[in-house]
Design a protein around this motif. Structure first.
Motif, PDB file in Angstrom:
ATOM      1  N   HIS A   1     -10.005   0.659  -3.464  1.00  0.00           N
ATOM      2  CA  HIS A   1     -10.362  -0.518  -2.665  1.00  0.00           C
ATOM      3  C   HIS A   1      -9.388  -1.665  -2.889  1.00  0.00           C
ATOM      4  N   ILE A   2      -8.853  -1.762  -4.091  1.00  0.00           N
ATOM      5  CA  ILE A   2      -7.873  -2.822  -4.370  1.00  0.00           C
ATOM      6  C   ILE A   2      -6.539  -2.480  -3.711  1.00  0.00           C
ATOM      7  N   ILE A   3      -6.108  -1.208  -3.845  1.00  0.00           N
ATOM      8  CA  ILE A   3      -4.856  -0.789  -3.197  1.00  0.00           C
ATOM      9  C   ILE A   3      -4.955  -0.976  -1.684  1.00  0.00           C
ATOM     10  N   GLY A   4      -6.148  -0.725  -1.142  1.00  0.00           N
ATOM     11  CA  GLY A   4      -6.349  -0.816   0.308  1.00  0.00           C
ATOM     12  C   GLY A   4      -6.604  -2.220   0.802  1.00  0.00           C
ATOM     13  N   CYS A   5      -6.451  -3.215  -0.083  1.00  0.00           N
ATOM     14  CA  CYS A   5      -6.654  -4.625   0.284  1.00  0.00           C
ATOM     15  C   CYS A   5      -8.061  -4.913   0.793  1.00  0.00           C
ATOM     16  N   LEU A   6      -9.030  -4.135   0.307  1.00  0.00           N
ATOM     17  CA  LEU A   6     -10.426  -4.354   0.693  1.00  0.00           C
ATOM     18  C   LEU A   6     -11.144  -5.164  -0.382  1.00  0.00           C
ATOM     19  N   ASP A   7     -10.464  -5.344  -1.494  1.00  0.00           N
ATOM     20  CA  ASP A   7     -11.095  -5.992  -2.636  1.00  0.00           C
ATOM     21  C   ASP A   7      -9.987  -6.627  -3.482  1.00  0.00           C
TER      22      ASP A   7
ATOM     23  N   ASP B   1      -9.846  -9.014 -10.510  1.00  0.00           N
ATOM     24  CA  ASP B   1     -10.206 -10.248 -11.208  1.00  0.00           C
ATOM     25  C   ASP B   1      -9.000 -10.823 -11.931  1.00  0.00           C
ATOM     26  N   SER B   2      -8.096  -9.927 -12.339  1.00  0.00           N
ATOM     27  CA  SER B   2      -6.804 -10.405 -12.845  1.00  0.00           C
ATOM     28  C   SER B   2      -5.795  -9.284 -12.641  1.00  0.00           C
ATOM     29  N   GLY B   3      -4.502  -9.623 -12.785  1.00  0.00           N
ATOM     30  CA  GLY B   3      -3.458  -8.664 -12.456  1.00  0.00           C
ATOM     31  C   GLY B   3      -3.039  -8.821 -11.003  1.00  0.00           C
ATOM     32  N   ARG B   4      -2.026  -8.050 -10.609  1.00  0.00           N
ATOM     33  CA  ARG B   4      -1.472  -8.223  -9.255  1.00  0.00           C
ATOM     34  C   ARG B   4      -1.342  -6.892  -8.530  1.00  0.00           C
ATOM     35  N   LEU B   5      -1.538  -6.933  -7.217  1.00  0.00           N
ATOM     36  CA  LEU B   5      -1.195  -5.776  -6.394  1.00  0.00           C
ATOM     37  C   LEU B   5      -0.038  -6.187  -5.480  1.00  0.00           C
ATOM     38  N   LEU B   6       1.023  -5.377  -5.520  1.00  0.00           N
ATOM     39  CA  LEU B   6       2.193  -5.689  -4.688  1.00  0.00           C
ATOM     40  C   LEU B   6       2.408  -4.577  -3.661  1.00  0.00           C
ATOM     41  N   LEU B   7       2.560  -4.983  -2.414  1.00  0.00           N
ATOM     42  CA  LEU B   7       2.909  -4.028  -1.354  1.00  0.00           C
ATOM     43  C   LEU B   7       4.318  -4.383  -0.877  1.00  0.00           C
ATOM     44  N   GLY B   8       5.215  -3.397  -0.955  1.00  0.00           N
ATOM     45  CA  GLY B   8       6.587  -3.691  -0.557  1.00  0.00           C
ATOM     46  C   GLY B   8       7.167  -4.846  -1.352  1.00  0.00           C
ATOM     47  N   GLY B   9       6.739  -4.960  -2.615  1.00  0.00           N
ATOM     48  CA  GLY B   9       7.286  -6.028  -3.455  1.00  0.00           C
ATOM     49  C   GLY B   9       6.606  -7.375  -3.322  1.00  0.00           C
ATOM     50  N   GLU B  10       5.653  -7.524  -2.382  1.00  0.00           N
ATOM     51  CA  GLU B  10       5.012  -8.834  -2.190  1.00  0.00           C
ATOM     52  C   GLU B  10       3.607  -8.833  -2.769  1.00  0.00           C
ATOM     53  N   ASP B  11       3.236  -9.891  -3.482  1.00  0.00           N
ATOM     54  CA  ASP B  11       1.906 -10.038  -4.069  1.00  0.00           C
ATOM     55  C   ASP B  11       0.909 -10.336  -2.959  1.00  0.00           C
ATOM     56  N   VAL B  12      -0.024  -9.399  -2.731  1.00  0.00           N
ATOM     57  CA  VAL B  12      -0.931  -9.564  -1.578  1.00  0.00           C
ATOM     58  C   VAL B  12      -1.914 -10.718  -1.768  1.00  0.00           C
ATOM     59  N   SER B  13      -2.088 -11.214  -2.990  1.00  0.00           N
ATOM     60  CA  SER B  13      -3.010 -12.337  -3.175  1.00  0.00           C
ATOM     61  C   SER B  13      -2.430 -13.616  -2.565  1.00  0.00           C
TER      62      SER B  13
ATOM     63  N   TYR C   1      -1.266 -13.561   0.508  1.00  0.00           N
ATOM     64  CA  TYR C   1      -1.388 -13.405   1.965  1.00  0.00           C
ATOM     65  C   TYR C   1      -2.558 -14.214   2.506  1.00  0.00           C
ATOM     66  N   SER C   2      -2.424 -14.686   3.737  1.00  0.00           N
ATOM     67  CA  SER C   2      -3.554 -15.299   4.429  1.00  0.00           C
ATOM     68  C   SER C   2      -4.538 -14.205   4.818  1.00  0.00           C
ATOM     69  N   GLU C   3      -5.744 -14.613   5.145  1.00  0.00           N
ATOM     70  CA  GLU C   3      -6.765 -13.642   5.565  1.00  0.00           C
ATOM     71  C   GLU C   3      -6.304 -12.861   6.792  1.00  0.00           C
ATOM     72  N   ASN C   4      -5.626 -13.550   7.718  1.00  0.00           N
ATOM     73  CA  ASN C   4      -5.134 -12.876   8.923  1.00  0.00           C
ATOM     74  C   ASN C   4      -4.110 -11.799   8.586  1.00  0.00           C
ATOM     75  N   ARG C   5      -3.204 -12.157   7.661  1.00  0.00           N
ATOM     76  CA  ARG C   5      -2.153 -11.187   7.332  1.00  0.00           C
ATOM     77  C   ARG C   5      -2.737  -9.986   6.613  1.00  0.00           C
ATOM     78  N   LEU C   6      -3.724 -10.232   5.756  1.00  0.00           N
ATOM     79  CA  LEU C   6      -4.406  -9.127   5.050  1.00  0.00           C
ATOM     80  C   LEU C   6      -5.083  -8.198   6.060  1.00  0.00           C
ATOM     81  N   ALA C   7      -5.783  -8.797   7.023  1.00  0.00           N
ATOM     82  CA  ALA C   7      -6.479  -7.991   8.037  1.00  0.00           C
ATOM     83  C   ALA C   7      -5.480  -7.158   8.830  1.00  0.00           C
TER      84      ALA C   7
END
Ligand SMILES: Nc1ncnc2c1ncn2[C@@H]1O[C@H](COP(=O)(O)OP(=O)(O)OP(=O)(O)O)[C@@H](O)[C@H]1O
Ligand SMILES: Nc1ncnc2c1ncn2[C@@H]1O[C@H](COP(=O)(O)OP(=O)(O)OP(=O)(O)O)[C@@H](O)[C@H]1O
Ligand SMILES: [Mg+2]
Ligand SMILES: [Mg+2]
Lengths: 217, 217
Positions: A49-55, A58-70, A72-78
């Motif tokens: 769920h975290i990899i899929g940007c659904l969740d 609480d700490s740490g980072r998820l990066l897609l293509g090198g960018e920290d998804v936290s 991202y705006s809500e629109n970009r995440l969607a």
């Protein structure tokens, strides 16, 4: 293309603290096919769920293509969820008042496609459900539910396919057909991450991540 | 103890007629352990629901202990379901607003037990969920859901256990523990019918019924 750094996810139940993910680091390259295995309750779905940007962790980072998804705006995440990622849920999550065809069509309608119905029908035929298009979930068998969920995840032609136990309700032949489908997509450059309890499915993947008590071993 | 005679179950979708069961005959003796296998959509869950007195066939008869259950009153049917049969559903069917403990307790409360809570707690400990008693379904993993459903089916100590794909969401170790549990119950004379897609589980049973397109082959 997918990178997790020290991911932590904690749930609280009253005074009880449950460390669903307890500091998880990993990297998945574009075009890889990776299996995630581990005991029941070890944190696999939480990680997906975290990899899929659904969740969010609480700490740490998820990066897609090198960018920290936290960041991202809500629109970009969607938009990422809708166009880049196809998610097969462990409990399918079909909309009960829509038919199989309408369920599979939905992500394409969100993306603004004009040929949504045709593509949805094709996706359902690919998983052997061309004769069940107009059934609602309550009128489908367990394995048919699962295949509708798979068709829906693939219909937008996503770069990244996250499949949480995609063969648990399928007989061996239908399960092999699904794995062959994932292989074809992988051969075309799609990144595939499969959570599975089935040895044959796990061994089919060049790499395996093992999770135990919220940690990768 | 369980006998099906020419069971037919038909669903209508508009003008389409779906023969989910197309004349099924079988006999299961008291204390047997039988696997039911077959492709996705072949009629296994439909058959299980009729055996479990949750559904009536459109034609044909189901006999329990030699008696045609279609002659039973609604009260007697409910009593059979509650006290003689334990059913593990393919999609678990837990009540979302009750905790694991409350979900497992429920059949005992219906039966008028005074030690429902203790027996429910024991059943959950037996499936390895003693540390998850107060979680609601949304706070449980997929395999934990499945194990709560198993605990609930067994807590009334039924004569007949009907398990529809009981290991689909379990890792191999948890799956083996569940099969060992069924073996113990079978050794104590319980009749066990397991629908399964897993070869290892099916081969574990002395007899197998194969269903294809609503018929037993
Ligand atoms: N309410 C319904 N209306 C119409 N068709 C139905 C209904 N319920 C089930 N079916 C159809 O009946 C057939 C048998 O369903 P059933 O659930 O018994 O299959 P199954 O063998 O349990 O499959 P699986 O292994 O995928 O769980 C399926 O093809 C399904 O689409
Ligand atoms: N909302 C929640 N509140 C409290 N605990 C939770 C919640 N969601 C999940 N958990 C707990 O977190 C742990 C990890 O759950 P997760 O669903 O990731 O496991 P899993 O590895 O996918 O298991 P399975 O193989 O059974 O599907 C489990 O022990 C579960 O009980
Ligand atoms: Mg899971
Ligand atoms: Mg079924």
């Amino acid at each position: 293309v997918i990178r997790g750094e020290n991911l932590v996810k904690i749930y609280w139940l009253g005074e009880n603290m449950i460390r669903a993910l307890d500091g998880v680091d990993f990297e998945i390259c574009a075009g890889e096919k990776v299996a995630i295995t581990g005991p029941s309750g070890s944190g696999k779905s939480t990680l997906m769920h975290i990899i899929g940007c659904l969740d969010l962790p609480d700490s740490g980072r998820l990066l897609l293509g090198g960018e920290d998804v936290s960041t991202y705006s809500e629109n970009r995440l969607a938009s990422v969820r809708n166009r880049r990622i196809g998610f097969v849920f462990q409990s399918f999550n079909l909309l009960p008042r829509l038919t199989a065809l309408e369920n599979v069509e939905l992500p394409l309608l969100y993306a603004g496609n004009h040929d949504a119905k045709d593509r949805a029908r094709q996706a359902l035929e690919t998983v052997g459900l061309g004769h069940r298009l107009h059934h609602e979930p309550a009128q489908l068998s367990g394995g048919q539910h699962q295949r509708v969920a798979i068709a829906r995840a693939l219909v937008t032609n996503p770069d990244i396919i996250l499949a949480d136990e995609p063969t648990g309700n399928l007989d061996s032949r239908a399960g092999e057909e699904v794995m062959a489908l994932f292989d074809t997509l992988n051969a075309h450059g799609r990144t595939i991450v499969i959570v599975t309890h089935e040895q044959l499915v796990a061994q089919h993947c060049p790499r395996q991540l093992h999770i135990h008590d919220g940690k990768i071993r």
